[in-house]
Design a protein around this motif. Structure first.
Motif, mmCIF file in Angstrom:
data_model
loop_
_atom_site.group_PDB
_atom_site.id
_atom_site.type_symbol
_atom_site.label_atom_id
_atom_site.label_comp_id
_atom_site.label_asym_id
_atom_site.label_seq_id
_atom_site.Cartn_x
_atom_site.Cartn_y
_atom_site.Cartn_z
ATOM 1 N N ARG A 9 30.577 32.364 51.233
ATOM 2 C CA ARG A 9 30.765 33.857 50.644
ATOM 3 C C ARG A 9 29.331 34.203 50.318
ATOM 4 O O ARG A 9 28.970 34.192 49.173
ATOM 5 C CB ARG A 9 31.619 34.046 49.694
ATOM 6 N N GLN A 48 30.330 41.877 39.546
ATOM 7 C CA GLN A 48 31.680 42.052 40.556
ATOM 8 C C GLN A 48 31.720 41.004 41.850
ATOM 9 O O GLN A 48 32.830 40.885 42.201
ATOM 10 C CB GLN A 48 31.682 43.670 40.947
ATOM 11 N N ASN A 51 32.973 37.881 40.838
ATOM 12 C CA ASN A 51 34.316 37.956 40.465
ATOM 13 C C ASN A 51 35.264 37.997 41.834
ATOM 14 O O ASN A 51 36.378 37.548 41.738
ATOM 15 C CB ASN A 51 34.558 38.990 39.727
ATOM 16 N N HIS A 52 34.633 38.543 42.978
ATOM 17 C CA HIS A 52 35.477 38.562 43.925
ATOM 18 C C HIS A 52 35.110 37.312 45.070
ATOM 19 O O HIS A 52 35.367 37.660 46.242
ATOM 20 C CB HIS A 52 35.028 39.958 44.860
ATOM 21 N N ASP A 121 37.140 46.887 46.225
ATOM 22 C CA ASP A 121 37.459 45.527 46.319
ATOM 23 C C ASP A 121 36.761 44.794 47.480
ATOM 24 O O ASP A 121 37.053 44.768 48.717
ATOM 25 C CB ASP A 121 39.133 45.450 46.839
ATOM 26 N N PHE A 122 35.677 44.003 47.012
ATOM 27 C CA PHE A 122 34.732 43.351 47.986
ATOM 28 C C PHE A 122 35.384 42.306 48.736
ATOM 29 O O PHE A 122 35.157 42.088 49.773
ATOM 30 C CB PHE A 122 33.490 43.006 47.190
ATOM 31 N N ARG A 123 36.275 41.565 47.947
ATOM 32 C CA ARG A 123 37.027 40.562 48.498
ATOM 33 C C ARG A 123 37.919 40.913 49.650
ATOM 34 O O ARG A 123 37.562 40.460 50.866
ATOM 35 C CB ARG A 123 37.936 39.760 47.582
ATOM 36 N N ARG A 124 38.607 41.875 49.362
ATOM 37 C CA ARG A 124 39.493 42.486 50.550
ATOM 38 C C ARG A 124 38.734 43.030 51.724
ATOM 39 O O ARG A 124 39.004 42.921 53.033
ATOM 40 C CB ARG A 124 40.374 43.515 49.795
#
Length: 244
Positions: A9, A48, A51-52, A121-124
């Motif tokens: 990531r 952030q 965290n994502h 929401d960087f992950r999504r």
């Protein structure tokens, strides 16, 4: 086209700009180090992203790069095993061109401007981008613009409509992008090339570009009005932005 989610990531934080809109602050301070509450905006972004689930952060730096590197030299995220990398532009290559200097990028990664305060929401976003067939994904935010004027529509010298103080709605780019290596391959080397240049090239070549719509809060710290608003919203509720 479903794809396997990449194990790595990686997020590239774009810090090469001069921040001229925020002068005089940015004469001595690079824009990503401008504080929001007690934190430089880039520190909030880095926390952030980690965290994502992003464990590799690449900083694309130019103007006053040493100050950004010094700030992160002994950062707690680094002590917790997050991989920090620095890529220095010798001349400004723009928001897309700077990516050509970064080696060893995975097939899919995020790139974002180093001066946005957002609850995105960087992950999504990354997961949706990874599953899509698009070579580029752009995060979008719905912005309402009030025009405090009477707007005239006319044809052949005759008024066809008159709108007093119209309110217009636009989907605007948040400065957060899901990239593929194929998209980076379309960026010319050693020349200034910005994100809009890349989008126009891709649309001309009929290559797929997706939009990731979200109702996340979003402020562009490079804009003085947004910057004062960012101070207000962050101090009112820092927990929305900073993972505990």
């Amino acid at each position: 086209g479903g794809r396997e989610l990449s194990e790595r990531r990686v997020a590239v934080i774009l810090c090469g700009g001069r921040g001229t809109r925020l002068a005089p602050y940015t004469a001595a301070l690079p824009k990503p180090l401008v504080p929001v509450g007690n934190y430089p905006i880039i520190d909030i972004l880095a926390r952030q992203l980690v965290n994502h689930g992003f464990r590799e952060l690449v900083f694309s730096v130019g103007h006053l790069a040493e100050l950004i590197a010094a700030y992160f030299s002994d950062h707690e995220l680094k002590r917790n095993g997050v991989d920090f990398r620095w890529v220095r532009e010798k001349a400004p290559l723009g928001t897309a061109g700077s990516l050509t200097l970064i080696e060893d990028l995975p097939d899919r990664f995020l790139a974002l401007n180093g001066d946005v305060l957002t609850t995105l929401d960087f992950r999504r976003m990354f997961e949706e981008h990874s599953r899509s067939a698009s070579l580029l994904t752009i995060a979008s935010h719905r912005k309402t613009v009030s025009l405090p004027l009477g707007v005239i529509d006319h044809r052949e010298g005759l008024v066809t409509n008159y709108s007093e103080k119209p309110v217009l709605e636009y989907d605007v780019s948040m400065g957060v992008y899901g990239y593929t290596r194929e998209a980076v391959d379309l960026i010319p080397r050693d020349t200034r090339f910005d994100l809009p240049d890349l989008v126009h090239r891709m649309l001309t070549e009929r290559l797929p570009v997706s939009v990731f719509q979200s109702d996340a809060a979003w402020l562009d710290i490079g804009n003085p009005d947004d910057y004062s608003e960012a101070q207000r919203v962050f101090e009112a509720d820092p927990g929305i932005y900073l993972p505990s």
